[in-house]
Design a protein around this motif. Structure first.
Motif, short mmCIF file in Angstrom:
data_model
loop_
_atom_site.label_atom_id
_atom_site.label_comp_id
_atom_site.label_asym_id
_atom_site.label_seq_id
_atom_site.Cartn_x
_atom_site.Cartn_y
_atom_site.Cartn_z
N ILE A 129 10.82 -0.11 2.30
CA ILE A 129 10.04 -1.61 1.55
C ILE A 129 8.85 -0.30 0.82
CG2 ILE A 129 7.63 -2.70 1.61
CD1 ILE A 129 8.69 -3.71 4.61
N PHE A 130 8.91 -0.98 -0.26
CA PHE A 130 7.98 0.04 -1.58
C PHE A 130 7.03 -0.29 -1.54
CE2 PHE A 130 12.08 -0.96 -4.70
CZ PHE A 130 11.60 0.76 -4.79
N VAL A 131 6.07 0.35 -1.66
CA VAL A 131 4.43 0.72 -1.31
C VAL A 131 3.19 1.53 -2.21
CG1 VAL A 131 4.56 0.84 1.07
CG2 VAL A 131 4.63 2.89 0.21
N ARG A 132 4.38 2.15 -3.91
CA ARG A 132 3.62 2.24 -4.43
C ARG A 132 4.92 2.27 -5.74
NH1 ARG A 132 -0.72 5.98 -4.54
NH2 ARG A 132 -1.28 6.58 -2.05
N PRO A 133 4.97 1.71 -7.50
CA PRO A 133 3.31 1.52 -7.34
C PRO A 133 2.87 0.73 -6.58
CG PRO A 133 5.57 1.56 -9.42
CD PRO A 133 6.18 1.65 -8.22
N ASP A 134 1.59 0.28 -7.28
CA ASP A 134 0.87 -1.53 -6.97
C ASP A 134 1.46 -1.54 -8.68
OD1 ASP A 134 -1.53 -0.25 -5.51
OD2 ASP A 134 -2.67 -0.34 -7.10
N PRO A 135 0.96 -3.16 -7.50
CA PRO A 135 1.97 -4.27 -8.67
C PRO A 135 0.99 -4.49 -9.82
CG PRO A 135 0.83 -5.40 -6.58
CD PRO A 135 1.09 -3.53 -6.04
N ASP A 136 -0.17 -4.43 -10.04
CA ASP A 136 -0.25 -4.24 -11.14
C ASP A 136 -0.54 -3.58 -12.29
OD1 ASP A 136 -0.89 -6.76 -9.85
OD2 ASP A 136 -2.90 -6.46 -9.52
N GLU A 137 -0.46 -2.39 -11.60
CA GLU A 137 0.08 -0.83 -12.28
C GLU A 137 1.16 -0.87 -13.52
OE1 GLU A 137 0.45 2.56 -9.57
OE2 GLU A 137 0.80 3.88 -10.69
N THR A 138 0.02 -0.17 -14.26
CA THR A 138 1.18 -0.37 -15.70
C THR A 138 1.49 1.67 -15.73
OG1 THR A 138 0.31 -1.74 -16.77
CG2 THR A 138 1.27 -0.30 -17.97
N LEU A 139 2.68 1.99 -15.80
CA LEU A 139 2.47 3.36 -16.34
C LEU A 139 3.10 3.71 -17.64
CD1 LEU A 139 6.31 3.30 -13.67
CD2 LEU A 139 3.69 2.97 -12.77
N HIS A 140 3.27 4.89 -17.23
CA HIS A 140 2.52 5.47 -18.77
C HIS A 140 4.34 6.68 -18.90
CE1 HIS A 140 -0.53 3.42 -19.86
NE2 HIS A 140 -0.92 4.42 -18.18
N PRO A 141 4.79 6.00 -20.42
CA PRO A 141 5.92 7.34 -20.70
C PRO A 141 5.41 8.69 -20.99
CG PRO A 141 5.27 5.23 -22.60
CD PRO A 141 4.33 5.12 -21.45
N GLY A 142 6.61 9.15 -20.10
CA GLY A 142 6.50 10.77 -20.46
C GLY A 142 5.45 11.40 -18.87
N MET A 143 4.83 10.28 -18.20
CA MET A 143 4.30 10.55 -17.49
C MET A 143 4.56 10.61 -15.92
SD MET A 143 0.70 9.15 -16.60
CE MET A 143 -0.26 9.56 -17.98
N PRO A 144 4.35 10.90 -15.02
CA PRO A 144 5.67 11.36 -13.76
C PRO A 144 5.21 10.71 -13.07
CG PRO A 144 4.78 14.06 -14.56
CD PRO A 144 4.41 13.45 -15.11
N THR A 145 5.60 9.93 -11.92
CA THR A 145 4.62 8.84 -11.47
C THR A 145 5.74 9.10 -9.68
OG1 THR A 145 4.85 7.74 -13.28
CG2 THR A 145 4.58 6.30 -11.35
#
Lengths: 396, 142
Positions: free
Chosen positions: A288-304
């Motif tokens: 089961i996924f717990v991250r990222p948040d459902p409303d989270e917007t990720l960013h290019p080049g940024m490690p997540t």
């Protein structure tokens, strides 16, 4: 006031908050979580409300960022309207009877002081967890992925209690009944059973503590059966009566309900329902996924950091693979140290998206005996969902 | 303890939130926030008393008038919250009928065959799949 502030305010004032979400979940491909109704019940925090009488409450996914699910957020599922709302520990007794030489009536004090306690960290999962993702849809509690939790259970091994009662030769099954009661005489009382060998395996136990605290009433106060690796239907709440039987146990809740097709992974076709069914039993493998948040917007080049939990029936999770391109390519996630064989195991994967756009994340767990997750699955009752989870995320 | 007026204000806030989702009020559950004052005192403390008691909140959706509503309320709501209906997706008439029959034949609900058909009509009316029921679209559900 944004939605989160609003929910916090509702929580702070302890209103039974029933709010509507603006989002809808599609079937297999979902967001990580999108609560529709939130409610607060006694001794519980704000949870996703499926029904109120009897209560069925789902854990919001963000609680799964903790290895042990807090008691106040642990999912709730009862079958019968007459759930216990008051227990007097001066008069409460755990009764052990049937095919034994010595019947027992044990008080809570006796259970605590006359038996050596054990603790086990174990996942409890509803048979119908994730039912709302089956297609075609099936009737029943419309859970998303939160009818599951991981807790440290402390109490007495069932074996110790059965040994104290001196089980007679020829015992076959052991049945378990709780304080809940049917609303009509014509409705079957909720009673479940295990084989005598299973009940005496040293791991099946009676818990009087959950994460070192008394159980919340709606999670089974004062005693709950713990059946590590098996679906929650066997984890009888408010356990009050144990009966050893010299013949196989039989009742509605075993003969007609909680049965799965006997084929692989409990799967059947909507057009050709299985004729042979068996009682539901051990967990299959899932993540089961717990991250990222459902409303989270990720960013290019940024490690997540992508994160989830995976579990099975006790063999142990050995591998979790993650895809960020809808299943075209997979990489191994890092596994956190094992907490216990019946606990879930956390996995993490670092991902640095390079371009803006919509991405489909997937995670696939495999256990120590090579069992892995389904690509397709369906059964009429909506049990044992373990299709490889897919979530959509936005990189912008 | 929070004054009741504040709960009322929150309920109004809830209505505003629903409106902001772009959903017409008639298409949503007519739920209301209900304060449970007895519950408040129990949430953060656990008494040392040997008697442990909780008070369950009572908050069930009101159902609209329609053919079969009386039978539904009499036979179904006696054992469970009407939320058992509203949490389901819209189902076909055949699925709702099989659910009603299951309640009657398997779970032991006291329903005559005639009542079962009326209850099915009502369930299709409030939460039936579009085009399969007698009513307009499902009022509740997805």
């Amino acid at each position: 006031m944004n939605r989160r502030d609003f929910l916090q305010l509702m929580g702070a004032t302890s209103v039974v908050a029933l709010t509507a979400s603006c989002t809808r979940n599609s079937s297999v491909v979902g967001t990580l979580s999108s609560p529709v109704n939130l409610a607060r019940f006694p001794e519980k925090t704000e949870m996703i409300l499926l029904t109120d009488r009897p209560p069925q409450l789902e854990t919001p996914i963000h609680y799964f960022r903790q290895d042990l699910t807090p008691n106040e957020a642990f999912f709730v599922r009862w079958h019968l309207e007459g759930i216990p709302t008051s227990v007097d520990l001066r008069t409460f007794r755990l009764n052990v009877s049937g095919h034994v030489r010595q019947t027992l009536q044990l008080s809570m004090d006796e259970l605590r002081s006359n038996f050596d306690p054990i603790s086990i960290v174990a996942v409890n999962q509803c048979s119908g967890n994730s039912r709302s993702f089956f297609e075609p849809r099936v009737p029943g509690g419309q859970w998303k992925h939160g009818a599951v939790g991981n807790a440290k259970w402390t109490g007495v091994p069932m074996k110790s209690i059965l040994d104290r009662a001196q089980v007679k030769a020829g015992a076959v099954d052991v049945s378990f009944n709780g304080l809940d009661a049917p609303p009509l005489l014509s409705v079957a009382d909720f009673v479940k059973a295990l084989s005598i060998d299973h009940a005496r395996d040293g791991e099946v136990m009676i818990a009087y503590a959950m994460n070192d605290q008394p159980l919340p009433m709606v999670n089974g106060f004062p005693l709950r059966l713990v059946v590590p690796g098996w679906y929650g239907t066997y984890w009888v709440k408010a356990l009050s009566d144990i009966t050893v039987l010299p013949q196989p146990f039989s009742n509605f809740w075993t003969d007609k309900a909680y049965r799965i097709p006997s084929g692989p992974n409990g799967t059947e076709s909507p057009k050709d329902l299985a004729k042979d069914t068996v009682p539901i039993n051990r967990f299959n493998v899932r993540s089961i996924f717990v991250r990222p948040d459902p409303d989270e917007t990720l960013h290019p080049g940024m490690p997540t950091e992508i994160e989830g939990v995976a579990f099975d029936s006790g063999y142990g999770i050995r591998r979790v693979e993650v895809s960020t391109d809808g299943g075209a390519t997979w990489v191994d996630a890092r596994l956190d140290p094992e907490i216990g064989k019946y606990s879930w195991r956390r996995w993490r994967a670092l991902w640095t998206p390079t371009k803006r756009g919509q991405y489909r994340l997937m995670a696939r767990a495999t256990n120590a005996v090579g069992d892995t997750q389904s690509k397709e699955q369906w059964n009429r009752s909506g049990f044992m969902w373990n299709v490889i989870q897919q979530v959509e995320v936005k990189v912008g | 303890m929070i004054p009741k007026t504040k709960s009322l204000v929150l309920s109004l806030g809830l209505a505003a939130l629903l409106a902001s989702c772009g959903l017409s009020p008639s298409s949503k559950e007519q739920d209301h926030g209900i304060a449970n004052e007895k519950m408040e005192s129990m949430l953060h403390s656990r008494s040392d008393s040997p008697v442990h008691t909780i008070v369950m909140p009572h908050d069930e959706p009101a159902f609209p008038p329609g053919s079969g509503r009386d039978e539904f309320v009499t036979a179904c709501v006696v054992c469970h919250s009407p939320r058992y209906i509203t949490m389901q997706p819209r189902f076909s008439r055949a699925t709702w009928l099989s659910e009603v029959k299951k309640m009657k034949d398997v779970y032991g609900a006291h329903i005559s065959d005639d009542q079962a058909l009326k209850i099915t009509d009502y369930l299709v009316f409030i939460n039936g799949k579009a085009g399969t029921g007698q009513g307009p679209k499902g009022i509740y559900g997805e």
